[in-house]
Design a protein around this motif. Structure first.
Motif, PDB file in Angstrom:
ATOM      1  N   THR A  60     -77.188  65.149  59.864  1.00 28.30           N
ATOM      2  CA  THR A  60     -77.161  66.612  59.932  1.00 28.30           C
ATOM      3  C   THR A  60     -77.253  67.186  58.526  1.00 28.30           C
ATOM      4  O   THR A  60     -77.090  66.473  57.531  1.00 28.30           O
ATOM      5  CB  THR A  60     -75.871  67.136  60.612  1.00 28.30           C
ATOM      6  OG1 THR A  60     -74.727  66.677  59.877  1.00 28.30           O
ATOM      7  CG2 THR A  60     -75.777  66.685  62.056  1.00 28.30           C
ATOM      8  N   GLN A  61     -77.496  68.483  58.471  1.00 33.33           N
ATOM      9  CA  GLN A  61     -77.575  69.209  57.206  1.00 33.33           C
ATOM     10  C   GLN A  61     -76.735  70.466  57.341  1.00 33.33           C
ATOM     11  O   GLN A  61     -76.765  71.124  58.379  1.00 33.33           O
ATOM     12  CB  GLN A  61     -79.036  69.555  56.923  1.00 33.33           C
ATOM     13  CG  GLN A  61     -79.309  69.954  55.507  1.00 33.33           C
ATOM     14  CD  GLN A  61     -80.792  70.120  55.264  1.00 33.33           C
ATOM     15  OE1 GLN A  61     -81.407  70.990  55.858  1.00 33.33           O
ATOM     16  NE2 GLN A  61     -81.361  69.288  54.398  1.00 33.33           N
ATOM     17  N   HIS A  62     -75.973  70.782  56.298  1.00 36.42           N
ATOM     18  CA  HIS A  62     -75.063  71.937  56.350  1.00 36.42           C
ATOM     19  C   HIS A  62     -75.200  72.765  55.079  1.00 36.42           C
ATOM     20  O   HIS A  62     -75.168  72.225  53.978  1.00 36.42           O
ATOM     21  CB  HIS A  62     -73.604  71.465  56.479  1.00 36.42           C
ATOM     22  CG  HIS A  62     -73.361  70.596  57.656  1.00 36.42           C
ATOM     23  ND1 HIS A  62     -72.972  71.093  58.870  1.00 36.42           N
ATOM     24  CD2 HIS A  62     -73.484  69.255  57.823  1.00 36.42           C
ATOM     25  CE1 HIS A  62     -72.842  70.102  59.719  1.00 36.42           C
ATOM     26  NE2 HIS A  62     -73.153  68.970  59.117  1.00 36.42           N
ATOM     27  N   GLU A  63     -75.326  74.082  55.256  1.00 36.49           N
ATOM     28  CA  GLU A  63     -75.288  75.003  54.125  1.00 36.49           C
ATOM     29  C   GLU A  63     -73.844  75.454  53.950  1.00 36.49           C
ATOM     30  O   GLU A  63     -73.111  75.622  54.924  1.00 36.49           O
ATOM     31  CB  GLU A  63     -76.163  76.225  54.394  1.00 36.49           C
ATOM     32  CG  GLU A  63     -77.637  75.906  54.446  1.00 36.49           C
ATOM     33  CD  GLU A  63     -78.484  77.151  54.622  1.00 36.49           C
ATOM     34  OE1 GLU A  63     -78.134  78.204  54.040  1.00 36.49           O
ATOM     35  OE2 GLU A  63     -79.497  77.065  55.334  1.00 36.49           O
ATOM     36  N   PHE A  64     -73.439  75.669  52.691  1.00 34.01           N
ATOM     37  CA  PHE A  64     -72.069  76.120  52.441  1.00 34.01           C
ATOM     38  C   PHE A  64     -71.984  76.780  51.073  1.00 34.01           C
ATOM     39  O   PHE A  64     -72.886  76.666  50.243  1.00 34.01           O
ATOM     40  CB  PHE A  64     -71.076  74.945  52.540  1.00 34.01           C
ATOM     41  CG  PHE A  64     -71.208  73.939  51.421  1.00 34.01           C
ATOM     42  CD1 PHE A  64     -70.385  74.001  50.306  1.00 34.01           C
ATOM     43  CD2 PHE A  64     -72.153  72.923  51.485  1.00 34.01           C
ATOM     44  CE1 PHE A  64     -70.504  73.076  49.280  1.00 34.01           C
ATOM     45  CE2 PHE A  64     -72.282  71.994  50.464  1.00 34.01           C
ATOM     46  CZ  PHE A  64     -71.455  72.073  49.362  1.00 34.01           C
ATOM     47  N   LYS A  65     -70.871  77.479  50.860  1.00 30.66           N
ATOM     48  CA  LYS A  65     -70.547  78.079  49.564  1.00 30.66           C
ATOM     49  C   LYS A  65     -69.034  78.048  49.403  1.00 30.66           C
ATOM     50  O   LYS A  65     -68.298  77.983  50.382  1.00 30.66           O
ATOM     51  CB  LYS A  65     -71.022  79.531  49.476  1.00 30.66           C
ATOM     52  CG  LYS A  65     -72.505  79.681  49.194  1.00 30.66           C
ATOM     53  CD  LYS A  65     -72.883  81.129  48.981  1.00 30.66           C
ATOM     54  CE  LYS A  65     -72.886  81.513  47.552  1.00 30.66           C
ATOM     55  NZ  LYS A  65     -74.125  81.259  46.836  1.00 30.66           N
ATOM     56  N   TYR A  66     -68.597  78.106  48.148  1.00 31.46           N
ATOM     57  CA  TYR A  66     -67.182  78.259  47.832  1.00 31.46           C
ATOM     58  C   TYR A  66     -66.908  79.731  47.554  1.00 31.46           C
ATOM     59  O   TYR A  66     -67.714  80.406  46.913  1.00 31.46           O
ATOM     60  CB  TYR A  66     -66.810  77.461  46.587  1.00 31.46           C
ATOM     61  CG  TYR A  66     -67.040  75.970  46.694  1.00 31.46           C
ATOM     62  CD1 TYR A  66     -66.322  75.188  47.591  1.00 31.46           C
ATOM     63  CD2 TYR A  66     -67.969  75.338  45.872  1.00 31.46           C
ATOM     64  CE1 TYR A  66     -66.523  73.819  47.676  1.00 31.46           C
ATOM     65  CE2 TYR A  66     -68.183  73.972  45.934  1.00 31.46           C
ATOM     66  CZ  TYR A  66     -67.455  73.215  46.839  1.00 31.46           C
ATOM     67  OH  TYR A  66     -67.656  71.863  46.908  1.00 31.46           O
ATOM     68  N   LEU A  67     -65.748  80.222  47.995  1.00 29.67           N
ATOM     69  CA  LEU A  67     -65.309  81.582  47.703  1.00 29.67           C
ATOM     70  C   LEU A  67     -64.010  81.497  46.905  1.00 29.67           C
ATOM     71  O   LEU A  67     -62.978  81.058  47.418  1.00 29.67           O
ATOM     72  CB  LEU A  67     -65.105  82.379  48.999  1.00 29.67           C
ATOM     73  CG  LEU A  67     -64.683  83.827  48.841  1.00 29.67           C
ATOM     74  CD1 LEU A  67     -65.699  84.620  48.017  1.00 29.67           C
ATOM     75  CD2 LEU A  67     -64.490  84.478  50.208  1.00 29.67           C
ATOM     76  N   VAL A  68     -64.081  81.910  45.636  1.00 29.95           N
ATOM     77  CA  VAL A  68     -62.951  81.807  44.714  1.00 29.95           C
ATOM     78  C   VAL A  68     -62.239  83.153  44.629  1.00 29.95           C
ATOM     79  O   VAL A  68     -62.878  84.179  44.391  1.00 29.95           O
ATOM     80  CB  VAL A  68     -63.430  81.356  43.312  1.00 29.95           C
ATOM     81  CG1 VAL A  68     -62.259  81.258  42.343  1.00 29.95           C
ATOM     82  CG2 VAL A  68     -64.180  80.034  43.407  1.00 29.95           C
ATOM     83  N   ASN A  69     -60.924  83.121  44.819  1.00 34.32           N
ATOM     84  CA  ASN A  69     -60.079  84.324  44.743  1.00 34.32           C
ATOM     85  C   ASN A  69     -60.596  85.456  45.633  1.00 34.32           C
ATOM     86  O   ASN A  69     -60.441  86.631  45.310  1.00 34.32           O
ATOM     87  CB  ASN A  69     -59.941  84.803  43.300  1.00 34.32           C
ATOM     88  CG  ASN A  69     -59.248  83.786  42.418  1.00 34.32           C
ATOM     89  OD1 ASN A  69     -58.469  82.965  42.885  1.00 34.32           O
ATOM     90  ND2 ASN A  69     -59.540  83.819  41.138  1.00 34.32           N
ATOM     91  N   LYS A  70     -61.255  85.093  46.724  1.00 37.44           N
ATOM     92  CA  LYS A  70     -61.790  86.031  47.720  1.00 37.44           C
ATOM     93  C   LYS A  70     -62.830  87.012  47.161  1.00 37.44           C
ATOM     94  O   LYS A  70     -63.180  87.988  47.794  1.00 37.44           O
ATOM     95  CB  LYS A  70     -60.670  86.804  48.407  1.00 37.44           C
ATOM     96  CG  LYS A  70     -59.690  85.896  49.140  1.00 37.44           C
ATOM     97  CD  LYS A  70     -58.953  86.615  50.209  1.00 37.44           C
ATOM     98  CE  LYS A  70     -57.954  85.727  50.906  1.00 37.44           C
ATOM     99  NZ  LYS A  70     -58.505  84.725  51.784  1.00 37.44           N
ATOM    100  N   THR A  71     -63.339  86.732  45.931  1.00 41.43           N
ATOM    101  CA  THR A  71     -64.293  87.666  45.326  1.00 41.43           C
ATOM    102  C   THR A  71     -65.524  87.006  44.725  1.00 41.43           C
ATOM    103  O   THR A  71     -66.573  87.638  44.633  1.00 41.43           O
ATOM    104  CB  THR A  71     -63.618  88.489  44.202  1.00 41.43           C
ATOM    105  OG1 THR A  71     -63.095  87.589  43.220  1.00 41.43           O
ATOM    106  CG2 THR A  71     -62.501  89.362  44.740  1.00 41.43           C
ATOM    107  N   VAL A  72     -65.442  85.767  44.277  1.00 42.00           N
ATOM    108  CA  VAL A  72     -66.540  85.112  43.545  1.00 42.00           C
ATOM    109  C   VAL A  72     -67.112  83.964  44.377  1.00 42.00           C
ATOM    110  O   VAL A  72     -66.387  83.046  44.751  1.00 42.00           O
ATOM    111  CB  VAL A  72     -66.040  84.564  42.186  1.00 42.00           C
ATOM    112  CG1 VAL A  72     -67.169  83.865  41.445  1.00 42.00           C
ATOM    113  CG2 VAL A  72     -65.455  85.679  41.337  1.00 42.00           C
TER     114      VAL A  72
END
Length: 96
Positions: A60-72
């Motif tokens: 499978t392939q998954h897109e993702f992102k990190y969210l730092v301090n709910k703003t970055v």
């Protein structure tokens, strides 16, 4: 950083996500299994890094992102790929 451990007896891959952004109080991961609505909190470790362990289906392939301090929003520099998103930036991609 991403560590992948393929299980021989199951169609799953154990995946460990690690990131150490400066001045971070919280880090969440979004997008795994196409879930952008429910952020998953990452565990803060001594030294300021954050980790999250999960199992994802093989092939499978998954897109993702990190969210730092709910703003970055941050991408994973060691991701398998980057894919443009609808916001004019890109998402990290993990391929299993």
């Amino acid at each position: 950083m991403i560590q992948k451990t393929y299980l021989k007896t199951k169609d799953q891959c154990k995946v460990k996500f690690s990131i150490a952004p400066e001045n971070a109080e919280t880090v969440e991961i979004l997008g795994l299994n196409n879930d952008w609505e429910n952020p998953t909190p990452m565990s803060k470790k001594k030294g300021g890094s954050f980790t999250y362990d999960t199992s994802l289906p093989k092939n499978t392939q998954h897109e993702f992102k990190y969210l730092v301090n709910k703003t970055v929003w941050l991408n994973e520099p060691e991701a398998d790929d980057q894919k443009p998103n609808e916001f004019g930036t890109s998402n990290s991609v993990i391929t299993l």
